[in-house]
Design a protein around this motif. Sequence first.
Motif, mmCIF file in Angstrom:
data_model
loop_
_atom_site.group_PDB
_atom_site.id
_atom_site.type_symbol
_atom_site.label_atom_id
_atom_site.label_comp_id
_atom_site.label_asym_id
_atom_site.label_seq_id
_atom_site.Cartn_x
_atom_site.Cartn_y
_atom_site.Cartn_z
ATOM 1 N N ASP A 1 0.831 -1.206 0.000
ATOM 2 C CA ASP A 1 0.000 0.000 0.000
ATOM 3 C C ASP A 1 0.865 1.256 0.000
ATOM 4 O OD1 ASP A 1 -2.293 -1.531 0.058
ATOM 5 O OD2 ASP A 1 -2.621 -1.287 2.211
ATOM 6 N N ARG A 2 1.888 1.271 0.844
ATOM 7 C CA ARG A 2 2.770 2.438 0.905
ATOM 8 C C ARG A 2 3.515 2.628 -0.410
ATOM 9 N NH1 ARG A 2 3.756 0.181 5.979
ATOM 10 N NH2 ARG A 2 5.817 -0.547 5.334
ATOM 11 N N ALA A 3 4.024 1.542 -0.963
ATOM 12 C CA ALA A 3 4.755 1.631 -2.234
ATOM 13 C C ALA A 3 3.828 2.080 -3.355
ATOM 14 C CB ALA A 3 5.392 0.284 -2.558
ATOM 15 N N PHE A 4 2.616 1.546 -3.387
ATOM 16 C CA PHE A 4 1.675 1.921 -4.439
ATOM 17 C C PHE A 4 1.282 3.383 -4.321
ATOM 18 C CE2 PHE A 4 -2.669 2.022 -6.329
ATOM 19 C CZ PHE A 4 -2.275 1.793 -7.635
ATOM 20 N N LEU A 5 1.081 3.851 -3.115
ATOM 21 C CA LEU A 5 0.742 5.257 -2.915
ATOM 22 C C LEU A 5 1.867 6.168 -3.404
ATOM 23 C CD1 LEU A 5 -1.213 7.380 -1.905
ATOM 24 C CD2 LEU A 5 -0.254 7.072 0.389
ATOM 25 N N ARG A 6 3.125 5.817 -3.101
ATOM 26 C CA ARG A 6 4.259 6.601 -3.608
ATOM 27 C C ARG A 6 4.283 6.579 -5.131
ATOM 28 N NH1 ARG A 6 7.053 3.981 0.596
ATOM 29 N NH2 ARG A 6 8.066 2.609 -0.918
ATOM 30 N N TYR A 7 4.004 5.410 -5.709
ATOM 31 C CA TYR A 7 3.985 5.257 -7.162
ATOM 32 C C TYR A 7 2.895 6.126 -7.795
ATOM 33 C CZ TYR A 7 3.076 2.909 -11.629
ATOM 34 O OH TYR A 7 2.844 2.622 -12.940
ATOM 35 N N VAL A 8 1.686 6.066 -7.238
ATOM 36 C CA VAL A 8 0.566 6.855 -7.762
ATOM 37 C C VAL A 8 0.907 8.348 -7.713
ATOM 38 C CG1 VAL A 8 -1.821 7.580 -7.327
ATOM 39 C CG2 VAL A 8 -1.219 5.160 -7.275
ATOM 40 N N ARG A 9 1.457 8.781 -6.598
ATOM 41 C CA ARG A 9 1.821 10.200 -6.475
ATOM 42 C C ARG A 9 2.892 10.586 -7.490
ATOM 43 N NH1 ARG A 9 1.759 10.435 0.078
ATOM 44 N NH2 ARG A 9 -0.469 10.839 0.284
ATOM 45 N N ALA A 10 3.901 9.723 -7.683
ATOM 46 C CA ALA A 10 4.976 10.026 -8.635
ATOM 47 C C ALA A 10 4.449 10.082 -10.065
ATOM 48 C CB ALA A 10 6.092 8.986 -8.515
ATOM 49 N N VAL A 11 3.583 9.145 -10.429
ATOM 50 C CA VAL A 11 3.004 9.146 -11.775
ATOM 51 C C VAL A 11 2.135 10.383 -11.970
ATOM 52 C CG1 VAL A 11 1.373 7.965 -13.319
ATOM 53 C CG2 VAL A 11 3.121 6.656 -12.125
#
Length: 93
Positions: free
Chosen positions: A17-27
């Motif tokens: 969840d934390r990694a995906f949230l960082r990914y979504v924000r970066a994209v």
Amino acid sequence: GGSGSGGGSGGVGDPFDRAFLRYVRAVYDASMRSSGGERSECPSFHSMMGAFLYQERRDSYTWSIRHAHLQDIPVEHACPRLRVAYHISYWGD
């Protein structure tokens, strides 16, 4: 509850969840910058699941990664393709 990845209160406690949230924000940030703030892309967790599992849960799975040699991935995780033929240019360049 609420600190895991299932329903609940929407907590972000699981490593994925934390990694995906960082990914979504970066994209989102990158796509907004590249479009001049006019549009953003909508990433899917499918885009990142393989990389996450390989980095965080590698020993829990058997891997067969195509073109692994191009990414310096250990041979034990590479796709063991055997070629019975190879295209050769007989007519030169």
